[in-house]
Design a protein around this motif. Structure first.
Motif, PDB file in Angstrom:
ATOM      1  N   ALA A   1       0.789  -1.237   0.000  1.00  0.00           N
ATOM      2  CA  ALA A   1       0.000   0.000   0.000  1.00  0.00           C
ATOM      3  C   ALA A   1       0.815   1.278   0.000  1.00  0.00           C
ATOM      4  O   ALA A   1       0.870   1.990   0.997  1.00  0.00           O
ATOM      5  CB  ALA A   1      -0.938  -0.003   1.206  1.00  0.00           C
ATOM      6  N   PRO A   2       1.456   1.642  -1.121  1.00  0.00           N
ATOM      7  CA  PRO A   2       2.170   2.908  -1.166  1.00  0.00           C
ATOM      8  C   PRO A   2       1.201   4.084  -1.113  1.00  0.00           C
ATOM      9  O   PRO A   2       0.013   3.930  -1.363  1.00  0.00           O
ATOM     10  CB  PRO A   2       2.887   2.842  -2.522  1.00  0.00           C
ATOM     11  N   SER A   3       1.742   5.241  -0.791  1.00  0.00           N
ATOM     12  CA  SER A   3       0.898   6.433  -0.692  1.00  0.00           C
ATOM     13  C   SER A   3       0.245   6.744  -2.030  1.00  0.00           C
ATOM     14  O   SER A   3       0.902   6.772  -3.065  1.00  0.00           O
ATOM     15  CB  SER A   3       1.741   7.643  -0.272  1.00  0.00           C
ATOM     16  N   PRO A   4      -1.086   6.986  -2.029  1.00  0.00           N
ATOM     17  CA  PRO A   4      -1.783   7.295  -3.281  1.00  0.00           C
ATOM     18  C   PRO A   4      -1.537   8.711  -3.781  1.00  0.00           C
ATOM     19  O   PRO A   4      -2.015   9.090  -4.835  1.00  0.00           O
ATOM     20  CB  PRO A   4      -3.258   7.098  -2.908  1.00  0.00           C
ATOM     21  N   GLY A   5      -0.768   9.491  -3.053  1.00  0.00           N
ATOM     22  CA  GLY A   5      -0.545  10.877  -3.445  1.00  0.00           C
ATOM     23  C   GLY A   5       0.107  11.026  -4.801  1.00  0.00           C
ATOM     24  O   GLY A   5      -0.079  12.037  -5.484  1.00  0.00           O
ATOM     25  N   ALA A   6       0.875  10.020  -5.226  1.00  0.00           N
ATOM     26  CA  ALA A   6       1.579  10.103  -6.503  1.00  0.00           C
ATOM     27  C   ALA A   6       0.622  10.095  -7.680  1.00  0.00           C
ATOM     28  O   ALA A   6       0.967  10.528  -8.781  1.00  0.00           O
ATOM     29  CB  ALA A   6       2.565   8.939  -6.637  1.00  0.00           C
TER      30      ALA A   6
ATOM     31  N   LEU B   1       7.253   9.169  -6.916  1.00  0.00           N
ATOM     32  CA  LEU B   1       6.950   7.813  -6.458  1.00  0.00           C
ATOM     33  C   LEU B   1       7.790   7.405  -5.250  1.00  0.00           C
ATOM     34  O   LEU B   1       7.596   6.329  -4.696  1.00  0.00           O
ATOM     35  CB  LEU B   1       7.175   6.808  -7.598  1.00  0.00           C
ATOM     36  N   ARG B   2       8.757   8.283  -4.880  1.00  0.00           N
ATOM     37  CA  ARG B   2       9.656   8.020  -3.754  1.00  0.00           C
ATOM     38  C   ARG B   2      10.465   6.733  -3.972  1.00  0.00           C
ATOM     39  O   ARG B   2      10.534   5.865  -3.100  1.00  0.00           O
ATOM     40  CB  ARG B   2       8.867   7.954  -2.445  1.00  0.00           C
ATOM     41  N   VAL B   3      11.053   6.641  -5.157  1.00  0.00           N
ATOM     42  CA  VAL B   3      11.900   5.497  -5.499  1.00  0.00           C
ATOM     43  C   VAL B   3      13.230   6.020  -6.015  1.00  0.00           C
ATOM     44  O   VAL B   3      13.400   7.229  -6.228  1.00  0.00           O
ATOM     45  CB  VAL B   3      11.231   4.599  -6.568  1.00  0.00           C
ATOM     46  N   THR B   4      14.175   5.099  -6.243  1.00  0.00           N
ATOM     47  CA  THR B   4      15.507   5.519  -6.672  1.00  0.00           C
ATOM     48  C   THR B   4      15.935   4.938  -8.013  1.00  0.00           C
ATOM     49  O   THR B   4      16.985   5.300  -8.525  1.00  0.00           O
ATOM     50  CB  THR B   4      16.566   5.116  -5.620  1.00  0.00           C
TER      51      THR B   4
ATOM     52  N   ARG C   1      14.548   2.607 -11.916  1.00  0.00           N
ATOM     53  CA  ARG C   1      13.463   2.262 -12.833  1.00  0.00           C
ATOM     54  C   ARG C   1      12.631   1.079 -12.352  1.00  0.00           C
ATOM     55  O   ARG C   1      11.404   1.088 -12.472  1.00  0.00           O
ATOM     56  CB  ARG C   1      14.048   1.953 -14.226  1.00  0.00           C
ATOM     57  N   THR C   2      13.316   0.063 -11.851  1.00  0.00           N
ATOM     58  CA  THR C   2      12.595  -1.125 -11.402  1.00  0.00           C
ATOM     59  C   THR C   2      11.633  -0.793 -10.270  1.00  0.00           C
ATOM     60  O   THR C   2      10.462  -1.194 -10.290  1.00  0.00           O
ATOM     61  CB  THR C   2      13.585  -2.213 -10.942  1.00  0.00           C
ATOM     62  N   GLU C   3      12.109  -0.037  -9.285  1.00  0.00           N
ATOM     63  CA  GLU C   3      11.244   0.358  -8.175  1.00  0.00           C
ATOM     64  C   GLU C   3      10.083   1.207  -8.681  1.00  0.00           C
ATOM     65  O   GLU C   3       8.951   1.093  -8.176  1.00  0.00           O
ATOM     66  CB  GLU C   3      12.047   1.130  -7.128  1.00  0.00           C
ATOM     67  N   ALA C   4      10.331   2.058  -9.662  1.00  0.00           N
ATOM     68  CA  ALA C   4       9.282   2.909 -10.211  1.00  0.00           C
ATOM     69  C   ALA C   4       8.168   2.066 -10.829  1.00  0.00           C
ATOM     70  O   ALA C   4       6.976   2.318 -10.609  1.00  0.00           O
ATOM     71  CB  ALA C   4       9.864   3.864 -11.254  1.00  0.00           C
ATOM     72  N   VAL C   5       8.544   1.055 -11.591  1.00  0.00           N
ATOM     73  CA  VAL C   5       7.549   0.194 -12.237  1.00  0.00           C
ATOM     74  C   VAL C   5       6.766  -0.595 -11.188  1.00  0.00           C
ATOM     75  O   VAL C   5       5.537  -0.742 -11.288  1.00  0.00           O
ATOM     76  CB  VAL C   5       8.221  -0.764 -13.244  1.00  0.00           C
ATOM     77  N   ILE C   6       7.462  -1.101 -10.175  1.00  0.00           N
ATOM     78  CA  ILE C   6       6.801  -1.885  -9.136  1.00  0.00           C
ATOM     79  C   ILE C   6       5.798  -1.039  -8.358  1.00  0.00           C
ATOM     80  O   ILE C   6       4.637  -1.433  -8.163  1.00  0.00           O
ATOM     81  CB  ILE C   6       7.847  -2.497  -8.176  1.00  0.00           C
ATOM     82  N   VAL C   7       6.220   0.141  -7.918  1.00  0.00           N
ATOM     83  CA  VAL C   7       5.323   1.020  -7.153  1.00  0.00           C
ATOM     84  C   VAL C   7       4.182   1.508  -8.035  1.00  0.00           C
ATOM     85  O   VAL C   7       3.014   1.535  -7.615  1.00  0.00           O
ATOM     86  CB  VAL C   7       6.106   2.217  -6.572  1.00  0.00           C
ATOM     87  N   ALA C   8       4.489   1.880  -9.265  1.00  0.00           N
ATOM     88  CA  ALA C   8       3.450   2.356 -10.175  1.00  0.00           C
ATOM     89  C   ALA C   8       2.423   1.268 -10.462  1.00  0.00           C
ATOM     90  O   ALA C   8       1.227   1.545 -10.603  1.00  0.00           O
ATOM     91  CB  ALA C   8       4.082   2.839 -11.477  1.00  0.00           C
ATOM     92  N   SER C   9       2.888   0.027 -10.529  1.00  0.00           N
ATOM     93  CA  SER C   9       1.963  -1.086 -10.749  1.00  0.00           C
ATOM     94  C   SER C   9       0.996  -1.227  -9.586  1.00  0.00           C
ATOM     95  O   SER C   9      -0.209  -1.426  -9.771  1.00  0.00           O
ATOM     96  CB  SER C   9       2.758  -2.385 -10.941  1.00  0.00           C
ATOM     97  N   ARG C  10       1.509  -1.114  -8.366  1.00  0.00           N
ATOM     98  CA  ARG C  10       0.653  -1.197  -7.180  1.00  0.00           C
ATOM     99  C   ARG C  10      -0.366  -0.069  -7.158  1.00  0.00           C
ATOM    100  O   ARG C  10      -1.526  -0.253  -6.748  1.00  0.00           O
ATOM    101  CB  ARG C  10       1.516  -1.176  -5.919  1.00  0.00           C
ATOM    102  N   LEU C  11       0.037   1.102  -7.631  1.00  0.00           N
ATOM    103  CA  LEU C  11      -0.859   2.269  -7.632  1.00  0.00           C
ATOM    104  C   LEU C  11      -1.801   2.289  -8.833  1.00  0.00           C
ATOM    105  O   LEU C  11      -2.669   3.154  -8.921  1.00  0.00           O
ATOM    106  CB  LEU C  11      -0.027   3.559  -7.628  1.00  0.00           C
TER     107      LEU C  11
END
Length: 209
Positions: A134-139, A185-188, A190-200
């Motif tokens: 559950a990442p923050s939905p603010g993004a 997205l508060r990531v560092t 590309r991989t983290e960006a895709v993972i967090v974006a997928s959850r959101l």
């Protein structure tokens, strides 16, 4: 007509996958390859292929080397890894190497069908074990239209130059948008960006077929 390449060294699994793909998509032409060499030859011969479903274990090599070799040869083709291996480290490594999604072969038939339906519609699918809680939905509202365009291309595993070419912008502009995207997205990476974006739910692309 959507063109898809299935790469797996087991003829029976290819046949089942081909049937599933043909059931999910109406206008589709499916090509098959049992080795990396055959996959690369097919990708070079068929410029219309937009998606590759790739097993990690092939007759002439496998693992991340096979994925990396295919991505180098055909960077414009989105790659979905379909593999019996499903540990989190392997999944993340595949994403690092440019895979758009990762679908475990061990999924129940109904779940596998839903996963394939998602990736064939141009969306990202990732197993639960690599998705953050559950990442923050603010993004959702914090991304610009250009950042969303870059994210969509990023989710397909496109390198910076390909993203720039597709969007008609410079490499520098792509990198600027990536920086803003990572911050939002508060990531560092590309991989983290895709993972967090997928959850959101931010990786919803346009339909493939």
């Amino acid at each position: 007509m959507t063109e898809i390449l299935l790469v797996d060294d087991h003829a029976l699994f290819r046949a089942g996958l081909r049937l599933l793909v043909s059931t999910i998509l109406r206008n589709v032409q499916v090509f098959e390859a049992c080795s990396l060499a055959e996959a690369l030859e097919t990708a070079r011969a068929r410029e219309g292929i937009s998606l590759c479903l790739l097993d990690l274990v092939l007759e002439d090599g496998g693992g991340l080397d096979a994925l990396a070799a295919f991505r180098r040869a055909a960077p414009e083709i989105a790659v979905v890894v379909v593999s019996a291996t499903q540990d989190a480290a392997t999944i993340r490594a595949c994403l690092d190497a440019g895979a758009m999604s990762f679908v475990p072969k061990s999924m129940p038939a109904a779940a596998l069908t839903q996963a394939l339906r998602r990736v064939l519609s141009g969306h990202v699918f990732l197993p639960e074990q690599v998705l953050p809680a559950a990442p923050s939905p603010g993004a959702r509202s914090g991304l610009s239209r250009r950042q969303r365009d870059v994210l969509s291309a990023l989710a397909r595993g496109l390198p910076t130059k390909s993203i720039a070419r597709e969007l008609g912008i410079s490499d520098h502009t792509v990198k600027e948008n990536l920086t803003g995207l990572f911050q939002a997205l508060r990531v560092t990476n590309r991989t983290e960006a895709v993972i967090v974006a997928s959850r959101l739910g931010l990786t919803e692309g346009s339909d493939v077929g």
